[in-house]
Motif scaffolding. Structure first.
Motif, PDB file in Angstrom:
ATOM      1  N   ALA A 133     -10.448  -2.439 -10.225  1.00  0.00           N
ATOM      2  CA  ALA A 133      -9.349  -1.518 -10.512  1.00  0.00           C
ATOM      3  C   ALA A 133      -8.009  -2.216 -10.341  1.00  0.00           C
ATOM      4  O   ALA A 133      -7.904  -3.264  -9.694  1.00  0.00           O
ATOM      5  N   GLY A 134      -6.954  -1.611 -10.901  1.00  0.00           N
ATOM      6  CA  GLY A 134      -5.616  -2.158 -10.750  1.00  0.00           C
ATOM      7  C   GLY A 134      -4.865  -1.604  -9.557  1.00  0.00           C
ATOM      8  O   GLY A 134      -3.974  -2.269  -9.019  1.00  0.00           O
ATOM      9  N   VAL A 135      -5.191  -0.396  -9.125  1.00  0.00           N
ATOM     10  CA  VAL A 135      -4.529   0.203  -7.959  1.00  0.00           C
ATOM     11  C   VAL A 135      -4.906  -0.624  -6.725  1.00  0.00           C
ATOM     12  O   VAL A 135      -6.099  -0.771  -6.419  1.00  0.00           O
ATOM     13  N   PRO A 136      -3.933  -1.187  -6.007  1.00  0.00           N
ATOM     14  CA  PRO A 136      -4.249  -2.153  -4.948  1.00  0.00           C
ATOM     15  C   PRO A 136      -5.262  -1.661  -3.918  1.00  0.00           C
ATOM     16  O   PRO A 136      -6.192  -2.393  -3.563  1.00  0.00           O
ATOM     17  N   ARG A 137      -5.093  -0.437  -3.420  1.00  0.00           N
ATOM     18  CA  ARG A 137      -6.002   0.046  -2.374  1.00  0.00           C
ATOM     19  C   ARG A 137      -7.439   0.137  -2.892  1.00  0.00           C
ATOM     20  O   ARG A 137      -8.389  -0.209  -2.183  1.00  0.00           O
ATOM     21  N   ILE A 138      -7.592   0.582  -4.123  1.00  0.00           N
ATOM     22  CA  ILE A 138      -8.927   0.696  -4.705  1.00  0.00           C
ATOM     23  C   ILE A 138      -9.481  -0.686  -5.024  1.00  0.00           C
ATOM     24  O   ILE A 138     -10.662  -0.977  -4.766  1.00  0.00           O
ATOM     25  N   MET A 139      -8.632  -1.564  -5.560  1.00  0.00           N
ATOM     26  CA  MET A 139      -9.075  -2.921  -5.855  1.00  0.00           C
ATOM     27  C   MET A 139      -9.574  -3.618  -4.600  1.00  0.00           C
ATOM     28  O   MET A 139     -10.616  -4.278  -4.601  1.00  0.00           O
ATOM     29  N   GLN A 140      -8.841  -3.456  -3.498  1.00  0.00           N
ATOM     30  CA  GLN A 140      -9.232  -4.107  -2.257  1.00  0.00           C
ATOM     31  C   GLN A 140     -10.572  -3.587  -1.750  1.00  0.00           C
ATOM     32  O   GLN A 140     -11.409  -4.364  -1.277  1.00  0.00           O
ATOM     33  N   ALA A 141     -10.776  -2.282  -1.854  1.00  0.00           N
ATOM     34  CA  ALA A 141     -12.058  -1.711  -1.433  1.00  0.00           C
ATOM     35  C   ALA A 141     -13.200  -2.243  -2.295  1.00  0.00           C
ATOM     36  O   ALA A 141     -14.278  -2.574  -1.782  1.00  0.00           O
ATOM     37  N   ARG A 167      -7.992 -13.791   0.114  1.00  0.00           N
ATOM     38  CA  ARG A 167      -9.382 -13.453   0.431  1.00  0.00           C
ATOM     39  C   ARG A 167     -10.370 -14.426  -0.209  1.00  0.00           C
ATOM     40  O   ARG A 167     -11.380 -14.801   0.400  1.00  0.00           O
ATOM     41  N   LEU A 168     -10.091 -14.833  -1.440  1.00  0.00           N
ATOM     42  CA  LEU A 168     -10.976 -15.799  -2.084  1.00  0.00           C
ATOM     43  C   LEU A 168     -10.938 -17.135  -1.349  1.00  0.00           C
ATOM     44  O   LEU A 168     -11.973 -17.789  -1.183  1.00  0.00           O
ATOM     45  N   GLY A 169      -9.752 -17.543  -0.903  1.00  0.00           N
ATOM     46  CA  GLY A 169      -9.670 -18.774  -0.129  1.00  0.00           C
ATOM     47  C   GLY A 169     -10.475 -18.706   1.157  1.00  0.00           C
ATOM     48  O   GLY A 169     -11.105 -19.680   1.563  1.00  0.00           O
ATOM     49  N   GLU A 170     -10.475 -17.526   1.775  1.00  0.00           N
ATOM     50  CA  GLU A 170     -11.214 -17.359   3.030  1.00  0.00           C
ATOM     51  C   GLU A 170     -12.717 -17.515   2.846  1.00  0.00           C
ATOM     52  O   GLU A 170     -13.418 -17.917   3.780  1.00  0.00           O
ATOM     53  N   ILE A 171     -13.209 -17.183   1.650  1.00  0.00           N
ATOM     54  CA  ILE A 171     -14.652 -17.329   1.413  1.00  0.00           C
ATOM     55  C   ILE A 171     -14.971 -18.569   0.585  1.00  0.00           C
ATOM     56  O   ILE A 171     -16.091 -18.738   0.116  1.00  0.00           O
ATOM     57  N   GLY A 172     -13.959 -19.437   0.432  1.00  0.00           N
ATOM     58  CA  GLY A 172     -14.218 -20.733  -0.194  1.00  0.00           C
ATOM     59  C   GLY A 172     -14.297 -20.717  -1.698  1.00  0.00           C
ATOM     60  O   GLY A 172     -15.013 -21.535  -2.288  1.00  0.00           O
ATOM     61  N   ILE A 173     -13.556 -19.810  -2.335  1.00  0.00           N
ATOM     62  CA  ILE A 173     -13.499 -19.771  -3.801  1.00  0.00           C
ATOM     63  C   ILE A 173     -12.026 -19.842  -4.196  1.00  0.00           C
ATOM     64  O   ILE A 173     -11.378 -18.805  -4.395  1.00  0.00           O
ATOM     65  N   PRO A 174     -11.449 -21.032  -4.283  1.00  0.00           N
ATOM     66  CA  PRO A 174     -10.015 -21.118  -4.557  1.00  0.00           C
ATOM     67  C   PRO A 174      -9.644 -20.507  -5.906  1.00  0.00           C
ATOM     68  O   PRO A 174     -10.328 -20.720  -6.911  1.00  0.00           O
ATOM     69  N   LEU A 175      -8.571 -19.747  -5.893  1.00  0.00           N
ATOM     70  CA  LEU A 175      -8.039 -19.148  -7.118  1.00  0.00           C
ATOM     71  C   LEU A 175      -7.224 -20.213  -7.837  1.00  0.00           C
ATOM     72  O   LEU A 175      -6.185 -20.659  -7.348  1.00  0.00           O
ATOM     73  N   ARG A 176      -7.684 -20.633  -9.009  1.00  0.00           N
ATOM     74  CA  ARG A 176      -7.096 -21.765  -9.708  1.00  0.00           C
ATOM     75  C   ARG A 176      -6.178 -21.370 -10.858  1.00  0.00           C
ATOM     76  O   ARG A 176      -5.385 -22.188 -11.323  1.00  0.00           O
ATOM     77  N   GLU A 177      -6.288 -20.132 -11.325  1.00  0.00           N
ATOM     78  CA  GLU A 177      -5.449 -19.732 -12.450  1.00  0.00           C
ATOM     79  C   GLU A 177      -5.274 -18.225 -12.440  1.00  0.00           C
ATOM     80  O   GLU A 177      -6.213 -17.486 -12.106  1.00  0.00           O
ATOM     81  N   VAL A 178      -4.068 -17.770 -12.796  1.00  0.00           N
ATOM     82  CA  VAL A 178      -3.781 -16.347 -12.937  1.00  0.00           C
ATOM     83  C   VAL A 178      -3.071 -16.146 -14.271  1.00  0.00           C
ATOM     84  O   VAL A 178      -2.130 -16.879 -14.591  1.00  0.00           O
ATOM     85  N   ARG A 179      -3.530 -15.160 -15.027  1.00  0.00           N
ATOM     86  CA  ARG A 179      -2.853 -14.811 -16.275  1.00  0.00           C
ATOM     87  C   ARG A 179      -2.574 -13.311 -16.277  1.00  0.00           C
ATOM     88  O   ARG A 179      -3.422 -12.515 -15.851  1.00  0.00           O
ATOM     89  N   ILE A 180      -1.414 -12.947 -16.776  1.00  0.00           N
ATOM     90  CA  ILE A 180      -1.057 -11.537 -16.937  1.00  0.00           C
ATOM     91  C   ILE A 180      -1.025 -11.257 -18.436  1.00  0.00           C
ATOM     92  O   ILE A 180      -0.270 -11.889 -19.175  1.00  0.00           O
ATOM     93  N   ILE A 181      -1.872 -10.336 -18.872  1.00  0.00           N
ATOM     94  CA  ILE A 181      -2.026 -10.096 -20.307  1.00  0.00           C
ATOM     95  C   ILE A 181      -1.916  -8.595 -20.605  1.00  0.00           C
ATOM     96  O   ILE A 181      -2.138  -7.761 -19.729  1.00  0.00           O
ATOM     97  N   PRO A 182      -1.567  -8.243 -21.837  1.00  0.00           N
ATOM     98  CA  PRO A 182      -1.356  -6.836 -22.178  1.00  0.00           C
ATOM     99  C   PRO A 182      -2.650  -6.092 -22.470  1.00  0.00           C
ATOM    100  O   PRO A 182      -3.724  -6.691 -22.607  1.00  0.00           O
ATOM    101  N   ASP A 183      -2.502  -4.765 -22.595  1.00  0.00           N
ATOM    102  CA  ASP A 183      -3.640  -3.913 -22.971  1.00  0.00           C
ATOM    103  C   ASP A 183      -3.843  -3.996 -24.487  1.00  0.00           C
ATOM    104  O   ASP A 183      -3.656  -3.024 -25.228  1.00  0.00           O
ATOM    105  N   VAL A 184      -4.229  -5.175 -24.933  1.00  0.00           N
ATOM    106  CA  VAL A 184      -4.473  -5.413 -26.355  1.00  0.00           C
ATOM    107  C   VAL A 184      -5.880  -5.966 -26.490  1.00  0.00           C
ATOM    108  O   VAL A 184      -6.207  -7.011 -25.913  1.00  0.00           O
ATOM    109  N   ARG A 185      -6.717  -5.280 -27.247  1.00  0.00           N
ATOM    110  CA  ARG A 185      -8.133  -5.618 -27.330  1.00  0.00           C
ATOM    111  C   ARG A 185      -8.353  -7.089 -27.694  1.00  0.00           C
ATOM    112  O   ARG A 185      -9.117  -7.794 -27.033  1.00  0.00           O
TER     113      ARG A 185
END
Length: 253
Positions: free
Chosen positions: A149-157, A33-51
């Motif tokens: 949100a993390g739940v895919p359906r809610i995140m997409q909305a 979706r970001l590519g479709e609106i011209g905002i390329p996703l350049r980095e993804v990080r997966i991190i824990p629930d640690v403040r």
């Protein structure tokens, strides 16, 4: 990509993703979706629930990218700490958001808007709400950080309500060509020459394996659609020169 394209980073927040308990489905959706609106996703990080990790990572990436998206950690339980961490990263008070509080208070029956649910209406001061047509509790934006949100359906909305407000660049065009029976070692030199010919494009090689044999898929991506088409043509010529029979598109699963 051209300089006209803003860039994005995604932080996937959650112990459940790192443990394998939950399979993340949001990266693929946001990248497309970001590519479709011209905002390329350049980095993804997966991190824990640690403040400390969330705050440090946010403060590292938000100056480097035009947009930072986060998914996960904005529910009502004790481990949903993303919102308060965003407040900490920006040095803002974490407090009830007047509009979010009013919405959730109206949504729940009297007495059901308990302290746990009140957490979903508590945000960094000055946050702009991101609408949630699925389950009411909104996401929010602070400067260039968009909290989903993390739940895919809610995140997409949430993303679809946010998308019209995002200033993108030219859409990212993509063309794929695949050929059975071709191994990467045979095309590496020719493909490097094509990449050198089209330095502003992302050109990738992706081998595949399936019953009856494998092959390679070659993909050209960029914000210049004509250049993408030309690079795909060059890729096709390369594959034919090697005696293969290239086919437009991704290989069938």
């Amino acid at each position: 990509m051209t300089a006209a394209n803003p860039t994005a980073c995604l932080l996937v927040i959650g112990n459940e993703v790192l443990s394998g308990r939950t399979r993340d489905l949001n990266i693929n959706f946001l990248a497309i979706r970001l590519g479709e609106i011209g905002i390329p996703l350049r980095e993804v990080r997966i991190i824990p629930d640690v403040r400390e990790t969330i705050i440090a990572t946010l403060n590292e990436v938000r100056p480097k990218f035009d947009h930072v998206f986060t998914t996960g950690g904005i529910g009502p339980t004790h481990d949903d700490i993303t919102s308060e961490c965003v407040a900490g990263a920006f040095g803002l008070p974490w407090e009830p958001h007047p509009e979010a509080w009013a919405r959730l208070e109206r949504h729940y029956k009297p007495g059901d808007f308990n302290p746990a649910r009140q957490r979903m209406a508590t945000m960094p001061r000055g946050a702009t709400l991101i609408e949630n047509a699925i389950s009411i509790a909104p996401g929010f934006t602070v400067e260039n950080v968009h909290v989903l949100a993390g739940v895919p359906r809610i995140m997409q909305a949430m993303f679809e309500s946010l998308a019209p407000t995002l200033q993108g660049g030219p859409p990212i065009a993509s063309r794929a060509v695949h050929a059975d029976g071709v191994m990467e070692g045979r095309i590496a030199e020719g493909l490097a020459a094509i990449q050198a010919r089209w330095p502003d494009l992302d050109i990738g090689s992706y081998p595949y394996y399936r019953m009856g044999g494998g092959g390679v898929a070659l993909v050209a991506k960029g914000s210049d659609a004509e250049a993408v088409e030309a690079a795909a043509h060059d890729i096709t010529v390369l594959l034919r020169a090697l005696g293969s029979h290239p086919v437009q598109g991704e290989p069938p699963v």
